[in-house]
Every structure is written in C-alpha cells, then in structure tokens.
Write a protein that holds these residues in place. Structure first.
Motif, short mmCIF file in Angstrom:
data_model
loop_
_atom_site.label_atom_id
_atom_site.label_comp_id
_atom_site.label_asym_id
_atom_site.label_seq_id
_atom_site.Cartn_x
_atom_site.Cartn_y
_atom_site.Cartn_z
N TRP A 86 0.82 -1.22 0.00
CA TRP A 86 0.00 0.00 0.00
C TRP A 86 0.85 1.26 0.00
N LYS A 87 2.10 1.12 -0.39
CA LYS A 87 2.92 2.30 -0.66
C LYS A 87 2.60 2.78 -2.07
N PRO A 88 2.64 4.09 -2.31
CA PRO A 88 2.26 4.59 -3.64
C PRO A 88 3.17 4.05 -4.74
N VAL A 89 2.54 3.67 -5.84
CA VAL A 89 3.26 3.19 -7.02
C VAL A 89 2.91 4.09 -8.20
N ILE A 90 3.92 4.67 -8.82
CA ILE A 90 3.76 5.49 -10.01
C ILE A 90 4.30 4.70 -11.19
N VAL A 91 3.55 4.66 -12.28
CA VAL A 91 4.05 3.99 -13.49
C VAL A 91 4.43 5.06 -14.51
N ALA A 92 5.65 4.97 -15.03
CA ALA A 92 6.14 5.87 -16.07
C ALA A 92 6.22 5.09 -17.37
N VAL A 93 5.29 5.36 -18.28
CA VAL A 93 5.18 4.59 -19.52
C VAL A 93 6.04 5.22 -20.60
N ASN A 94 7.00 4.46 -21.09
CA ASN A 94 8.00 4.99 -22.02
C ASN A 94 7.95 4.32 -23.38
N GLY A 95 6.74 4.01 -23.87
CA GLY A 95 6.60 3.37 -25.17
C GLY A 95 5.32 2.57 -25.20
N ALA A 122 9.36 12.68 -24.01
CA ALA A 122 10.08 11.48 -23.56
C ALA A 122 11.31 11.82 -22.73
N ALA A 123 12.00 12.89 -23.11
CA ALA A 123 13.22 13.27 -22.40
C ALA A 123 12.95 13.74 -20.98
#
Length: 262
Positions: free
Chosen positions: A101-110, A190-191
């Motif tokens: 239950w710790k925050p999870v961020i998803v960074a989608v790179n494609g 993207a950069a």
C-alpha cells in the motif's frame, strides 16, 4: 522476504531518498513478462512492504520503445485439465495483490499492452511519454481480455475500454488520447519522463508515510466498496495514519508556498 535486489534477472532496482525505481529489464523482448519476472516482481512487492526506507515506487521499462508488451509468448504455463482451475500467475505482478500500500507510479516509455494493464491497473497514477501507445491484442489472438479489461475499467469509461479491447491489435490509443480519457494523469516529452516521475515521487516521499499509506488505502477502499462502506472505514484510516494534532499544526505553520500547476 529474502530477495537480492542487486542481482535480479529481469528487473533493475535502484533506491535513493525514499524512492525506489523498478525497471522492467528485458528490452530485447520489449520488456515482455516471463515467469522469472512474475516471481521477481511478486517477491519484490512483498519485500518492500517491510522496507521503511522505501516510501514510493516508480515502475518503468528499459529502453524507449516499450514499457511492457504483456506476457512473453514464448512462456508455456502448464494448465490443469479442468476449466474450473485455470493456472494464471499474472495477478502476482500487481502490487495490490501483494498487499503493498505504498504509492506506485508507473512511467510509460513506449508501448503498453496486454498484461501491462495489471501494473497500470494497480498503481496510483500513470505518467506517459508523448510517444507512448496503449492497446490490448487479446481478441485478435482469440483470447478473452478478462483481467485486463477489468483493470482498465477502473481508469477509463466503459465505451473506451470496450473499443480498446474489442478492436484488439488494429487500433492503439496515443498518449494524448489516454490523457483525455483518464488513463494517464500527465503526458510529457520522452526526455522529461524520468525527471517528472522523480519529482512526483520525491514530493510524496517527503510526506509522513502513515498518512500517505492511509490515503492510498482510502482511495482504493472508495473504489472497491460501496459509498457507505467506504465512509464507514474512513474514520479508522484517519485515526491510524494521521499525525498528532500538535504535529499537524507545526507542519501547517512551516508550510511552503511553492507549487506546480498541472
């Protein structure tokens, strides 16, 4: 859990200042998920539950072509003969499945498709690079989009989920459209993807952890329960995770004035 985070076969792990970066690291296979990755993600989520030095997790993919293209089609999963006992190890890759239950961020790179939606469906929010695309090829291959469509429905309108899943590999949602329909919270060049995700993670990591985790639980309780049920849980989450009143006032008096507008 006993897992060596420095010697993972399918993941890259780094940790600093309360933020852990978990990178799906099979770029030669577009970061597709194999059985080893399933087990490593599951064991990592279990281990991070007990690591007080990690307050926020960012998940991304190696390279710039794909975040994750789902299950590696080279994987063979032994199935029982009975249709009532299907063997599906994929839910184990979700952090909520492991009671994290710790925050999870998803960074989608494609590209993000198929089983990638297990991760997108169990994170707090998604930040996408402007070249990111989303699609679900299950029906094209003669498969039911079961778990994936259900995860998507937690973030997108029904009509958008139906279109995405029923059109299969014939249509992809671009990053801007994903933002318009609520799948992602922000689109950046993207950069700037890593820097943007890092900033958000560092801000969250600076907040009192019990207050953050209690807020995460409250958000998911509101999604998973009826309104009345969720409101009945709210007083308990508030009491468990909030700082004493005097400390709240101290933090209020010391508050800063800098902020970003998104």
């Amino acid at each position: 859990m006993d897992i060596d985070r420095n010697h993972l076969a399918t993941l890259e792990y780094t940790q600093r200042d309360g933020v852990a970066w978990v990178t799906l690291n099979r770029p030669e296979r577009h970061n597709a998920i194999n059985l080893t990755m399933i087990e490593e993600l599951h064991e990592l989520w279990l281990a991070l539950r007990h690591d007080d030095e990690v307050r926020v997790i960012v998940v991304t993919g190696a390279g710039d072509r794909a975040f994750c293209t789902g299950l590696d089609r080279g994987v063979e999963i032994a199935q029982p003969t009975s249709p009532y006992m299907p063997e599906d190890p994929m839910p184990k890759i979700g952090p909520k499945y492991s009671d994290l239950w710790k925050p999870v961020i998803v960074a989608v790179n494609g590209m993000a498709c198929g089983a990638a939606f297990y991760l997108l469906g169990e994170c707090e929010f998604v930040i996408a690079a402007d070249h990111a695309t989303f699609f679900d090829p299950h029906t094209t291959y003669g498969m039911v989009s079961g778990f994936e469509s259900m995860h998507l429905l937690q973030r997108m309108p029904l009509g958008e989920v139906a279109r995405l899943t029923l059109l299969g590999s014939s249509e992809r949602i671009g990053a801007e459209r994903a933002y318009e329909i609520g799948m992602v919270s922000q689109v950046v060049p993207a950069a700037e993807l890593r820097q943007t995700a890092q900033w958000a993670a560092e801000v969250i990591a600076q907040q009192p952890p019990h207050a953050v985790e209690g807020t995460v639980r409250a958000v998911w309780a509101a999604r998973d329960m009826t309104r009345a049920q969720a409101l009945s849980v709210a007083p308990h989450l508030t009491a468990l995770g909030s700082l004493p009143w005097a400390e709240q006032n101290r933090r209020f008096a010391a508050r800063g004035t800098e902020y970003r507008t998104r």
